[in-house]
Scaffold this motif. Structure first.
Motif, PDB file in Angstrom:
ATOM      1  N   PRO A 506       0.820  -1.217   0.000  1.00  0.00           N
ATOM      2  CA  PRO A 506       0.000   0.000   0.000  1.00  0.00           C
ATOM      3  C   PRO A 506       0.849   1.262   0.000  1.00  0.00           C
ATOM      4  O   PRO A 506       2.006   1.260   0.441  1.00  0.00           O
ATOM      5  N   VAL A 507       0.252   2.345  -0.452  1.00  0.00           N
ATOM      6  CA  VAL A 507       0.993   3.599  -0.618  1.00  0.00           C
ATOM      7  C   VAL A 507       1.419   4.177   0.716  1.00  0.00           C
ATOM      8  O   VAL A 507       2.479   4.814   0.814  1.00  0.00           O
ATOM      9  N   HIS A 508       0.632   3.960   1.783  1.00  0.00           N
ATOM     10  CA  HIS A 508       0.973   4.578   3.070  1.00  0.00           C
ATOM     11  C   HIS A 508       2.283   4.039   3.635  1.00  0.00           C
ATOM     12  O   HIS A 508       2.886   4.664   4.513  1.00  0.00           O
ATOM     13  N   MET A 509       2.771   2.905   3.146  1.00  0.00           N
ATOM     14  CA  MET A 509       4.065   2.395   3.590  1.00  0.00           C
ATOM     15  C   MET A 509       5.222   3.064   2.868  1.00  0.00           C
ATOM     16  O   MET A 509       6.387   2.762   3.171  1.00  0.00           O
ATOM     17  N   LEU A 510       4.933   3.937   1.913  1.00  0.00           N
ATOM     18  CA  LEU A 510       5.981   4.674   1.204  1.00  0.00           C
ATOM     19  C   LEU A 510       6.208   6.054   1.800  1.00  0.00           C
ATOM     20  O   LEU A 510       7.062   6.800   1.312  1.00  0.00           O
ATOM     21  N   VAL A 511       5.454   6.379   2.834  1.00  0.00           N
ATOM     22  CA  VAL A 511       5.623   7.659   3.516  1.00  0.00           C
ATOM     23  C   VAL A 511       6.746   7.513   4.541  1.00  0.00           C
ATOM     24  O   VAL A 511       6.829   6.502   5.249  1.00  0.00           O
ATOM     25  N   LYS A 512       7.598   8.510   4.630  1.00  0.00           N
ATOM     26  CA  LYS A 512       8.725   8.455   5.557  1.00  0.00           C
ATOM     27  C   LYS A 512       8.232   8.446   6.996  1.00  0.00           C
ATOM     28  O   LYS A 512       7.296   9.171   7.351  1.00  0.00           O
ATOM     29  N   CYS A 513       8.877   7.632   7.800  1.00  0.00           N
ATOM     30  CA  CYS A 513       8.518   7.541   9.215  1.00  0.00           C
ATOM     31  C   CYS A 513       8.877   8.844   9.926  1.00  0.00           C
ATOM     32  O   CYS A 513       9.771   9.582   9.506  1.00  0.00           O
ATOM     33  N   GLU A 514       8.155   9.092  11.009  1.00  0.00           N
ATOM     34  CA  GLU A 514       8.352  10.342  11.743  1.00  0.00           C
ATOM     35  C   GLU A 514       9.758  10.408  12.326  1.00  0.00           C
ATOM     36  O   GLU A 514      10.197   9.511  13.055  1.00  0.00           O
ATOM     37  N   GLY A 515      10.486  11.483  11.991  1.00  0.00           N
ATOM     38  CA  GLY A 515      11.827  11.675  12.507  1.00  0.00           C
ATOM     39  C   GLY A 515      12.892  10.825  11.839  1.00  0.00           C
ATOM     40  O   GLY A 515      14.025  10.780  12.317  1.00  0.00           O
ATOM     41  N   GLU A 516      12.556  10.145  10.749  1.00  0.00           N
ATOM     42  CA  GLU A 516      13.516   9.284  10.058  1.00  0.00           C
ATOM     43  C   GLU A 516      13.471   9.568   8.565  1.00  0.00           C
ATOM     44  O   GLU A 516      12.475  10.092   8.039  1.00  0.00           O
ATOM     45  N   ASN A 517      14.540   9.193   7.879  1.00  0.00           N
ATOM     46  CA  ASN A 517      14.626   9.351   6.428  1.00  0.00           C
ATOM     47  C   ASN A 517      14.353   8.027   5.728  1.00  0.00           C
ATOM     48  O   ASN A 517      14.861   7.775   4.635  1.00  0.00           O
ATOM     49  N   LEU A 518      13.556   7.160   6.365  1.00  0.00           N
ATOM     50  CA  LEU A 518      13.236   5.849   5.839  1.00  0.00           C
ATOM     51  C   LEU A 518      11.732   5.652   5.815  1.00  0.00           C
ATOM     52  O   LEU A 518      10.999   6.227   6.631  1.00  0.00           O
ATOM     53  N   THR A 519      11.279   4.834   4.906  1.00  0.00           N
ATOM     54  CA  THR A 519       9.874   4.453   4.853  1.00  0.00           C
ATOM     55  C   THR A 519       9.697   3.093   5.530  1.00  0.00           C
ATOM     56  O   THR A 519      10.674   2.381   5.812  1.00  0.00           O
ATOM     57  N   SER A 520       8.445   2.747   5.766  1.00  0.00           N
ATOM     58  CA  SER A 520       8.178   1.433   6.366  1.00  0.00           C
ATOM     59  C   SER A 520       8.614   0.315   5.435  1.00  0.00           C
ATOM     60  O   SER A 520       9.105  -0.734   5.893  1.00  0.00           O
ATOM     61  N   LEU A 521       8.490   0.520   4.112  1.00  0.00           N
ATOM     62  CA  LEU A 521       8.935  -0.507   3.170  1.00  0.00           C
ATOM     63  C   LEU A 521      10.447  -0.673   3.213  1.00  0.00           C
ATOM     64  O   LEU A 521      10.955  -1.798   3.092  1.00  0.00           O
ATOM     65  N   ASP A 522      11.199   0.418   3.385  1.00  0.00           N
ATOM     66  CA  ASP A 522      12.654   0.310   3.516  1.00  0.00           C
ATOM     67  C   ASP A 522      13.032  -0.531   4.735  1.00  0.00           C
ATOM     68  O   ASP A 522      13.958  -1.370   4.677  1.00  0.00           O
ATOM     69  N   LYS A 523      12.331  -0.326   5.841  1.00  0.00           N
ATOM     70  CA  LYS A 523      12.611  -1.117   7.046  1.00  0.00           C
ATOM     71  C   LYS A 523      12.269  -2.589   6.815  1.00  0.00           C
ATOM     72  O   LYS A 523      13.007  -3.481   7.271  1.00  0.00           O
ATOM     73  N   ILE A 524      11.163  -2.843   6.125  1.00  0.00           N
ATOM     74  CA  ILE A 524      10.765  -4.230   5.873  1.00  0.00           C
ATOM     75  C   ILE A 524      11.819  -4.943   5.031  1.00  0.00           C
ATOM     76  O   ILE A 524      12.211  -6.084   5.330  1.00  0.00           O
ATOM     77  N   VAL A 525      12.307  -4.288   3.973  1.00  0.00           N
ATOM     78  CA  VAL A 525      13.308  -4.909   3.107  1.00  0.00           C
ATOM     79  C   VAL A 525      14.594  -5.169   3.886  1.00  0.00           C
ATOM     80  O   VAL A 525      15.207  -6.243   3.770  1.00  0.00           O
ATOM     81  N   THR A 526      15.024  -4.227   4.706  1.00  0.00           N
ATOM     82  CA  THR A 526      16.252  -4.412   5.485  1.00  0.00           C
ATOM     83  C   THR A 526      16.093  -5.530   6.502  1.00  0.00           C
ATOM     84  O   THR A 526      17.009  -6.358   6.686  1.00  0.00           O
ATOM     85  N   VAL A 527      14.936  -5.599   7.182  1.00  0.00           N
ATOM     86  CA  VAL A 527      14.703  -6.669   8.162  1.00  0.00           C
ATOM     87  C   VAL A 527      14.678  -8.023   7.476  1.00  0.00           C
ATOM     88  O   VAL A 527      15.251  -9.008   7.989  1.00  0.00           O
ATOM     89  N   CYS A 528      14.059  -8.103   6.309  1.00  0.00           N
ATOM     90  CA  CYS A 528      14.031  -9.379   5.585  1.00  0.00           C
ATOM     91  C   CYS A 528      15.438  -9.813   5.188  1.00  0.00           C
ATOM     92  O   CYS A 528      15.779 -11.006   5.266  1.00  0.00           O
TER      93      CYS A 528
END
Length: 539
Positions: A506-528
């Motif tokens: 979903p598009v809302h996972m492409l929004v940058k997290c509060e206080g960070e320069n990363l999106t939720s999708l970026d975190k998911i890919v790194t965790v995987c």
């Protein structure tokens, strides 16, 4: 007007005045009872009758059994005790509102009658059982001292010659004096007080307090049956509840739900994440459930609604738990994706790389894409549309070592971005050392960029229209293609192990997290990728 209002006709009770100030009048407001359908047939029928009774007492035309506004309340003025009774006490006067209803269709309940019923029931339950009489118990000692021979208890006709005058009633009532006791003849030896029997011959009857009546025995049996049923239901509930027992001792279950190879590795991960998992508003979920929920969503791509059903919490709680745990996992697992030193790289270099390129191969690079929903912004559509996939995607540059370990992963770029641009702007080139060899695909036109770092990139060559190639031009591209295939295998394993990357994000996972320069999708890919490094290498 803010606050709560009573929905009963002709009742003007409110919690705030017209200026929005709270009234300290002691009046409370209560919601209409709901129909509970998941706690058994008895509770379902009882709550259904109670809801119908409340609606009949309120008598509002705009209220139905299936629809009542959530803001509607009933104030405490319509109850004898100032609040509704417990839902299981159907005979209680406050089981339904009955006071000041504005109509006479519902009769006012009688509190005194209910109290009399409770008193009678309490007296019946507290009534002691009748004392048991033992017919075989020996008579008391004073009875032996004053008893007469059996012949004295038999009525014998008086002698015909002697007609003695009977004593008067007053003489019967007059108690004998001590002197008269002394004048009485002694009793025969067989009627005098006998010595007590030995202890083994005495069988005293059980005291009355130890004897149970039939009602007590029946109640005890009912309580034991209920306890046994409760124990069985708890055991059955534990089998369906998602807790440590679900994964312990079964590595296949761990691999299916989490993607990790065994339960010991999952416990190690949980032990490292638990100190940083602040439950806060997610107290219904334990740290074990928080980690398992997040891994199940990444591994199986389960919807939020389905996870809320499995863990028996609201879907909002599941969404908050996923994002919170994802942030903790990213912070703690990000160091697992790191660039090793040259010494560590040379120590475990696979022999096939040494045979083809010596010990200088430092990295194998490639890009993969994740599908996303169509953005509403026109510029975002242009930046994320991939000509290769013919869809809207986010592109990531992935770098693996010759050992098959993921050593570098970038943040997400739009699907339209070229591989060369991502390689030059991601910071990957800064990690290369002079003499390093990078294996890449034909789409990576990065010879000049890598050459500026005194390194070399190996890309399979094409014939360029030549009818015949030299032997070295055939053997080297074959070796490059044979070894470079490992990065594609790693990408395929990551996609297959974590099916969330297969879905449309979903598009809302492409929004940058509060206080960070990363999106939720970026975190998911790194965790995987970090979890992939915790598993066995594909090389």
């Amino acid at each position: 007007m803010p606050g709560s209002h009573c929905c009963v006709n002709n009742c003007s009770s409110t919690s705030h005045d017209r200026y929005g100030k709270h009234r300290n009048n002691g009046i409370q407001f209560f919601r209409l009872p709901k129909w509970t359908q998941h706690q058994g047939k008895q509770v379902s029928d009882l709550t259904r009758r109670r809801r119908i009774a409340w609606l009949a007492a309120i008598r509002r035309k705009d209220f139905t059994f299936d629809f009542t506004p959530q803001s509607m309340r009933v104030c405490s003025l319509h109850f004898h005790s100032g609040k509704p009774s417990y839902q299981m006490l159907e005979n209680h006067p406050d089981w339904t509102p009955s006071l000041r209803l504005g109509h006479n269709d519902v009769k006012e309940t009688d509190v005194a009658r209910y109290q009399r019923q409770v008193k009678r029931r309490t007296q019946h339950l507290e009534r002691p059982p009748p004392p048991a009489q033992d017919q075989q118990s020996p008579p008391p000692a004073h009875y032996h001292q004053q008893s007469l021979p059996p012949a004295h208890y038999q009525r014998s006709p008086p002698p015909a010659q002697d007609h003695q005058q009977l004593p008067s009633p007053a003489q019967y009532q007059r108690s004998p004096s001590p002197a008269q006791y002394q004048q009485q003849p002694p009793l025969p030896a067989q009627y005098q007080q006998q010595p007590p029997l030995p202890a083994q011959d005495q069988q005293p009857p059980p005291p009355a307090r130890d004897m149970e009546c039939g009602l007590c025995i029946c109640r005890r049996d009912v309580i034991n049956n209920l306890l046994e049923e409760n124990r069985a239901l708890k055991q059955e509930l534990d089998e369906y509840r998602i807790n440590e027992n679900l994964l312990s001792g079964n590595d296949n279950t761990v691999k299916y739900y989490t993607g990790l190879p065994n339960f010991a590795l999952f416990q190690t991960l949980l032990l490292n994440l638990t100190p940083y998992l602040s439950q806060g508003g997610m107290k219904a979920l334990s740290p074990f459930q928080l980690v398992l929920l997040t891994l199940m969503r990444l591994r199986l791509d389960l919807p939020i609604q389905h996870l809320s059903y499995l863990f028996r919490v609201h879907k909002t709680t599941v969404a908050d738990a996923f994002h919170h745990t994802l942030g903790v996992m990213y912070a703690q697992l990000c160091p697992l994706v790191h660039w090793p030193s040259r010494e560590c790289l040379l120590t475990s270099m696979p022999h096939q790389f040494v045979e083809s390129f010596g010990k200088n191969v430092a990295a194998i690079v490639d890009c993969f894409e994740v599908f996303i929903e169509k953005p509403s912004n026109v510029l975002a559509r242009a930046q994320t549309f991939s000509q290769h996939k013919q869809a809207y995607t986010m592109k990531y540059l992935i770098v693996i070592m010759p050992q098959g370990v993921i050593s570098f992963i970038t943040k997400g770029w739009g699907g339209r971005t070229s591989d060369k641009h991502i390689t030059e702007q991601s910071g990957f080139l800064n990690k290369l050392l002079p003499g390093d060899i990078v294996l890449a695909n034909r789409g990576f036109n990065i010879r000049e960029s890598v050459g500026m770092m005194c390194a070399e990139v190996k890309i399979p060559t094409v014939s360029n229209g030549h009818a015949e190639l030299e032997v070295k031009d055939v053997e080297e591209p074959r070796a490059i293609a044979h070894l470079r295939i490992h990065v594609e295998r790693v990408i395929a394993v990551v996609h297959n192990k974590f099916k969330f990357l297969h879905s449309t994000v979903p598009v809302h996972m492409l929004v940058k997290c509060e206080g960070e320069n990363l999106t939720s999708l970026d975190k998911i890919v790194t965790v995987c990728c970090a979890l992939m490094n915790m598993c066995k290498s594909v090389v």
